[in-house]
Design an enzyme around this catalytic site. Structure first.
Site, PDB file in Angstrom:
ATOM      1  CB  SER A  26      -1.964  -4.898  -1.201  1.00  0.00           C
ATOM      2  OG  SER A  26      -1.628  -3.536  -0.861  1.00  0.00           O
ATOM      3  NE  ARG A  30      -6.950  -5.689  -2.530  1.00  0.00           N
ATOM      4  CZ  ARG A  30      -6.221  -4.552  -1.859  1.00  0.00           C
ATOM      5  NH1 ARG A  30      -5.381  -4.831  -1.125  1.00  0.00           N
ATOM      6  NH2 ARG A  30      -6.581  -3.609  -2.086  1.00  0.00           N
ATOM      7  NE  ARG A 126      -4.167   6.538   6.900  1.00  0.00           N
ATOM      8  CZ  ARG A 126      -3.613   5.628   6.077  1.00  0.00           C
ATOM      9  NH1 ARG A 126      -3.050   4.410   6.957  1.00  0.00           N
ATOM     10  NH2 ARG A 126      -3.538   5.375   4.990  1.00  0.00           N
ATOM     11  CB  SER A 170      -8.625   5.372  -2.972  1.00  0.00           C
ATOM     12  OG  SER A 170      -8.408   4.227  -1.820  1.00  0.00           O
ATOM     13  CD  GLN A 172      -6.246   1.811   1.895  1.00  0.00           C
ATOM     14  OE1 GLN A 172      -6.631   2.626   2.638  1.00  0.00           O
ATOM     15  NE2 GLN A 172      -4.949   1.258   2.414  1.00  0.00           N
ATOM     16  CG  ASP A 318       1.793   2.236  -0.321  1.00  0.00           C
ATOM     17  OD1 ASP A 318       1.120   3.504   0.115  1.00  0.00           O
ATOM     18  OD2 ASP A 318       1.165   1.344  -0.405  1.00  0.00           O
ATOM     19  CE  LYS A 345      -1.544   6.817   0.608  1.00  0.00           C
ATOM     20  NZ  LYS A 345      -2.473   5.853   0.188  1.00  0.00           N
ATOM     21  NE  ARG A 390       4.430   1.846   2.754  1.00  0.00           N
ATOM     22  CZ  ARG A 390       4.723   0.476   2.745  1.00  0.00           C
ATOM     23  NH1 ARG A 390       5.880  -0.077   2.790  1.00  0.00           N
ATOM     24  NH2 ARG A 390       3.461  -0.289   2.734  1.00  0.00           N
TER      25      ARG A 390
HETATM   26  C1  S3P Z   1      -3.637  -0.309  -0.717  1.00  0.00           C
HETATM   27  C2  S3P Z   1      -4.011   0.916  -1.366  1.00  0.00           C
HETATM   28  C3  S3P Z   1      -3.228   2.395  -1.144  1.00  0.00           C
HETATM   29  C4  S3P Z   1      -1.906   2.288  -0.551  1.00  0.00           C
HETATM   30  C5  S3P Z   1      -2.000   1.201   0.659  1.00  0.00           C
HETATM   31  C6  S3P Z   1      -2.507  -0.335   0.352  1.00  0.00           C
HETATM   32  C7  S3P Z   1      -4.329  -1.472  -0.881  1.00  0.00           C
HETATM   33  O1  S3P Z   1      -4.196   3.078  -0.237  1.00  0.00           O
HETATM   34  O2  S3P Z   1      -1.175   3.189   0.044  1.00  0.00           O
HETATM   35  O3  S3P Z   1      -0.742   1.082   1.475  1.00  0.00           O
HETATM   36  O4  S3P Z   1      -3.898  -2.455  -0.357  1.00  0.00           O
HETATM   37  O5  S3P Z   1      -5.717  -1.360  -1.466  1.00  0.00           O
HETATM   38  P1  S3P Z   1      -5.237   4.247  -0.984  1.00  0.00           P
HETATM   39  O6  S3P Z   1      -6.221   3.026  -1.330  1.00  0.00           O
HETATM   40  O7  S3P Z   1      -5.157   4.956   0.197  1.00  0.00           O
HETATM   41  O8  S3P Z   1      -4.471   4.778  -2.070  1.00  0.00           O
END
Ligand code: S3P
Length: 436
Positions: A26, A30, A126, A170, A172, A318, A345, A390
């Site tokens: 993550s 970013r 997805r 979320s 994301q 995760d 996922k 995973r």
């Molecule tokens: C992530 C947010 C999570 C996580 C993913 C990484 C991120 O997803 O499952 O592996 O880096 O913002 P969601 O936002 O769908 O929960």
């Protein structure tokens, strides 16, 4: 791409040693994006050399950003400023990465040019409306294929800040909206039903963008600039998770995992395993690059089943595949509820783990938003990873305590988040190899 790679995991004696897991996925995604949009040059250390994060780097390069690789795990990003990206004539391939695609959707919604985001077979299934709907409410125009990728992002739109209450927790979606908010007129505010990882907020602040945030809430306005800054990426807790479970279930084990990121929005598994009786200690807790990190010491301890508190779910979203294995090796039953997100996922993780564990002789009752896992003795057998990194690594851990070898099909995607997993695992005592 050879998705046919299968692994065989054999029972092992105790696991021992020090395991340096790779950088956080993550944070790596970013750091690349903010580095690209910043003015000046940012150096990223501890960068995850995974397929997912490399895909994001390649996308940014296609958009005109110069990114150097002075050494493995290092990137130098020559920022082009908020308005310095260029259109790409080719589609932008996010590979397997939901994080890459969803965050880039927000970032690209604010550009003057059109872009097309594509992904692999798994990513192409997805759901994307969770980002495209609120982005549309900001004025973005993004076409999907019935809510799925590819995403055709139309440039040149006027974005307006919004106040948005996320229907699902979320990070994301939150991050996509904040990225679009950089380009929007007025304030963009995101409110979450449960706090999620706040790397976007922390990193925006580190890159000099005014942002107000607290757990569950973030607010910024457009019209500022990002200043280049160096980023130290901590080791990924989600990668450490496999070793936390492995050492907890293999008698006589003792592992040390140095400098793991311990952002509280990521460490739900630590609490869950402790509730199950695990022996995990955090040593030398400290800060690195604005993030809490620490060395994790894990020793074998007999685990027992628990009713997992639902409040922990977003903080370990995760880590469920690994938790399923801990639950299978524990005595008694473990009940998981409130985890329907696992169905969207990289695979349907509830179904993937329930099906695979049943193959290995464990009784699992699946529900729409969770499962009850009845701990027992694991047998050998052949399980499917469904090309989900995973799931593959979790069954490699299951093999450590199974009565006969566990064959795991389609392990190629482990490289998306954890390149070198097999070597690292074998170095501390796994008996993991390639199948014929
Ligand atoms: C992530 C947010 C999570 C996580 C993913 C990484 C991120 O997803 O499952 O592996 O880096 O913002 P969601 O936002 O769908 O929960």
């Amino acid at each position: 791409m050879n998705e046919q790679i299968s692994w065989v995991s054999h029972a092992a004696r105790s696991l021992r040693g020090s395991v340096h897991v790779p950088g956080d996925k993550s944070v790596s995604h970013r750091a690349l994006m903010f580095g690209a949009l910043a003015e000046g040059t940012s150096r990223i250390r501890g960068f995850l050399e995974g397929e997912d994060t490399r895909a994001t780097a390649a996308v940014l390069q296609q958009l005109g950003v110069r990114i150097e690789t002075p050494a493995d795990g290092e990137r130098v990003v020559h920022g082009v400023g908020l308005h310095g990206l260029h259109a790409s004539t080719d589609p932008l391939d996010c590979g397997n990465a939901g994080t890459g695609m969803r965050l880039l959707a927000g970032l690209l919604a604010g550009q003057a040019f059109d872009s097309i985001l594509i992904g692999d077979a798994s990513l192409s299934k997805r759901p994307m409306r969770r980002v495209t709907n609120p982005l549309a409410a900001m004025g973005a125009r993004i076409d999907t294929q019935d809510g799925l990728p590819p995403l055709h992002v139309r440039g040149g739109q006027h974005l307006q800040g919004i106040r948005y209450e996320l229907p699902v927790a979320s990070a994301q979606v939150k991050s996509a909206l904040l990225l679009a908010g950089l380009y929007a007129e007025g304030e963009t505010e995101v409110i979450e039903p449960h706090p999620t990882r706040d790397y976007t907020e922390r990193m925006l602040a580190a890159f000099g963008w005014p942002i107000a945030f607290e757990p569950g809430r973030a607010k910024l306005s457009g019209g500022h600039t990002l200043r280049a800054t160096d980023v130290d990426v901590p080791a990924d807790f989600s990668s450490a998770a496999f070793f936390l479970v492995a050492a907890s279930i293999v008698p006589g084990s003792e592992l040390r995992l140095p400098a793991v990121g311990l952002n509280p929005r990521r460490t739900g598994l630590l609490e869950a395993l402790r509730l199950m009786g695990a022996d995990i200690r955090v040593e030398d807790p400290r800060e690195s690059g604005g993030e809490p990190v620490g060395d994790l010491m894990v020793r074998y301890a007999p685990l027992h089943g628990v009713e997992l508190p639902e409040a922990l779910v977003p903080d370990m979203i995760d880590e469920f595949p690994a938790l399923f294995v801990a639950a299978a090796a524990a005595t008694g039953r473990t009940v998981i509820r409130g985890a329907a997100e696992l169905r969207v996922k990289e695979s349907d993780r509830l179904a993937a783990m329930a099906t695979g564990l049943r193959v290995l002789g464990i009784v699992v009752d699946e529900t729409p938003d969770g499962a009850t896992i009845h701990g027992g003795t694991l047998a050998g057998g052949t399980v499917e990873s469904l090309t989900d990194h995973r799931i593959a690594m979790s069954f490699a851990v299951a093999g450590l305590v199974a009565r006969a070898p566990v064959r795991i099909n389609d392990c190629y995607h482990v490289a998306t988040s954890f390149p070198g997993f097999m070597q690292l695992a074998n170095r501390c005592g796994f008996a993991l190899g390639l199948a014929d």
